[in-house]
Design a protein around this motif. Structure first.
Motif, PDB file in Angstrom:
ATOM      1  N   ASP A 173      42.670  68.638  40.948  1.00 14.99           N
ATOM      2  CA  ASP A 173      42.893  69.893  41.671  1.00 14.99           C
ATOM      3  C   ASP A 173      43.230  69.587  43.124  1.00 14.99           C
ATOM      4  O   ASP A 173      42.364  69.154  43.892  1.00 14.99           O
ATOM      5  CB  ASP A 173      41.649  70.773  41.576  1.00 14.99           C
ATOM      6  N   LEU A 174      44.478  69.820  43.510  1.00  8.27           N
ATOM      7  CA  LEU A 174      44.925  69.510  44.868  1.00  8.27           C
ATOM      8  C   LEU A 174      44.326  70.450  45.915  1.00  8.27           C
ATOM      9  O   LEU A 174      43.874  69.980  46.974  1.00  8.27           O
ATOM     10  CB  LEU A 174      46.452  69.509  44.934  1.00  8.27           C
ATOM     11  N   ALA A 230      52.237  70.272  46.702  1.00 13.91           N
ATOM     12  CA  ALA A 230      52.314  68.811  46.672  1.00 13.91           C
ATOM     13  C   ALA A 230      53.425  68.256  47.554  1.00 13.91           C
ATOM     14  O   ALA A 230      53.413  67.074  47.894  1.00 13.91           O
ATOM     15  CB  ALA A 230      52.504  68.325  45.239  1.00 13.91           C
ATOM     16  N   LYS A 295      47.677  64.343  45.565  1.00 14.93           N
ATOM     17  CA  LYS A 295      49.030  64.826  45.839  1.00 14.93           C
ATOM     18  C   LYS A 295      50.018  64.332  44.789  1.00 14.93           C
ATOM     19  O   LYS A 295      50.813  65.106  44.238  1.00 14.93           O
ATOM     20  CB  LYS A 295      49.453  64.362  47.229  1.00 14.93           C
ATOM     21  N   ALA A 298      49.052  65.627  41.203  1.00 15.33           N
ATOM     22  CA  ALA A 298      49.393  67.033  40.959  1.00 15.33           C
ATOM     23  C   ALA A 298      50.808  67.177  40.414  1.00 15.33           C
ATOM     24  O   ALA A 298      51.118  68.155  39.741  1.00 15.33           O
ATOM     25  CB  ALA A 298      49.247  67.833  42.253  1.00 15.33           C
TER      26      ALA A 298
END
Length: 311
Positions: A173-174, A230, A295, A298
């Motif tokens: 989960d970014l 991202a 990052k 994702a």
């Protein structure tokens, strides 16, 4: 991503034999005794073996890769590393960031986050089962208390669960990973007040604790509203979330109520200290580095999950 539990072939062979011979499946079966629990509670649910991989034609199967968690990476009471299958080879480099193990009876799963990213657990089945956190630090507990509606696995956190393996999934989960970094940056500033004050803050007893929680929540809120997250500059997002780059911000409002000490031991508002992050290149570069897994993950990472259960 999918996890293949060893012994599937043997189970299927026995099932085929029983079917052919007109035999009946027997119920029950104990979980065994005398196993070293290492401080963890004994499992309380029954594990159902996963089904074999799909028999779709090889020409239609997507390219995949597998990774087996080494048994030596698992604790003694969850001593069996799981086999993980990725949906694409690009995901393989993220698989070993989560140490996934199962106990002798196959009734409980152990997960340890060795990455810098935050992962979220999902129970996709009908069975209600608990998740037990074995957080090694107050930082982790403080962060999880901000997001109580989700089962989180922050960096270095450990959980055990009796969620049936076929129903358990976890994803990177970014937005929450950005929140974790924001949380850490605020905690580092409050540490200037001393150990006792920091402990009280992490336990949510003071205004400083309210600022920690608000800044983590505000950062997640901002990240979730950001399109193409991202592809954004993580440092800029962190500064915005912490109120360093904007005039009005809930994190900034809470931080303005807290007094900390700057590098010269001068008492200043926490909001002012956070605003000075704009000039602290090394701090921001470290945060950017920590977020690199989340990052990039994702973009390519979908799910880590187990195969469906045998009907």
């Amino acid at each position: 991503m999918k996890v293949i539990t060893r012994g599937v072939a043997l189970i299927l062979l026995v099932a085929l034999c029983l079917s052919a011979c007109g035999g009946k499946e027997t119920g029950g079966g104990g979980t065994g005794g005398g196993t070293d629990t290492g401080g963890f509670p004994p499992p309380s649910t029954t594990w159902t073996p996963p089904s074999p991989p799909s028999s779709e034609p090889s020409s239609e199967r997507p390219e995949r890769a597998t990774y087996q968690v080494p048994d030596e990476d698992c604790p003694g009471n969850y001593g069996h590393g799981l086999d993980i299958m990725t949906e694409t080879p690009a995901e393989l480099e993220y698989v070993d960031k989560i140490v996934a193990c199962v106990n002798d009876a196959g009734t409980a799963t152990y997960l340890r986050n060795e990455s810098d990213a935050v992962w979220v657990l999902h129970n996709n089945g009908r069975t209600t089962a608990g998740v037990t956190h074995w957080s090694p630090t107050l930082d982790i507990t403080s962060f999880r208390n901000v997001f109580t509606t989700r089962a989180l696995l922050p960096p270095k956190d450990v959980i055990t669960t009796s969620i049936p393996t076929a129903d358990l999934e976890w994803t990177i989960d970014l937005p929450l990973s950005l929140s974790w970094e924001a949380h850490a940056l605020v905690v580092a500033k409050i540490a200037s007040l001393g150990k006792t004050a920091l402990i009280d803050a992490l336990k949510g007893r003071t205004r400083a604790g309210a600022a920690i929680a608000q800044c983590a929540f505000t950062m997640n809120e901002l990240a979730e509203k950001t399109s193409d997250l991202a592809d954004k500059d993580m440092s800029d997002l962190l500064l915005d979330g912490l109120g360093a780059g904007v005039a009005v911000n809930k994190c900034r409002e809470r931080a303005a109520e807290v007094r900390v000490h700057d590098s010269s031991n001068r008492p200043i508002a926490l909001s002012e200290d956070l605003a000075e992050l704009k000039g602290q290149t090394k701090v921001l570069e470290a945060a950017e580095s920590h977020l690199s897994t989340a990052k990039l993950g994702a973009r390519v990472l979908k799910w880590i999950h187990f195969l469906p259960r045998v009907p």
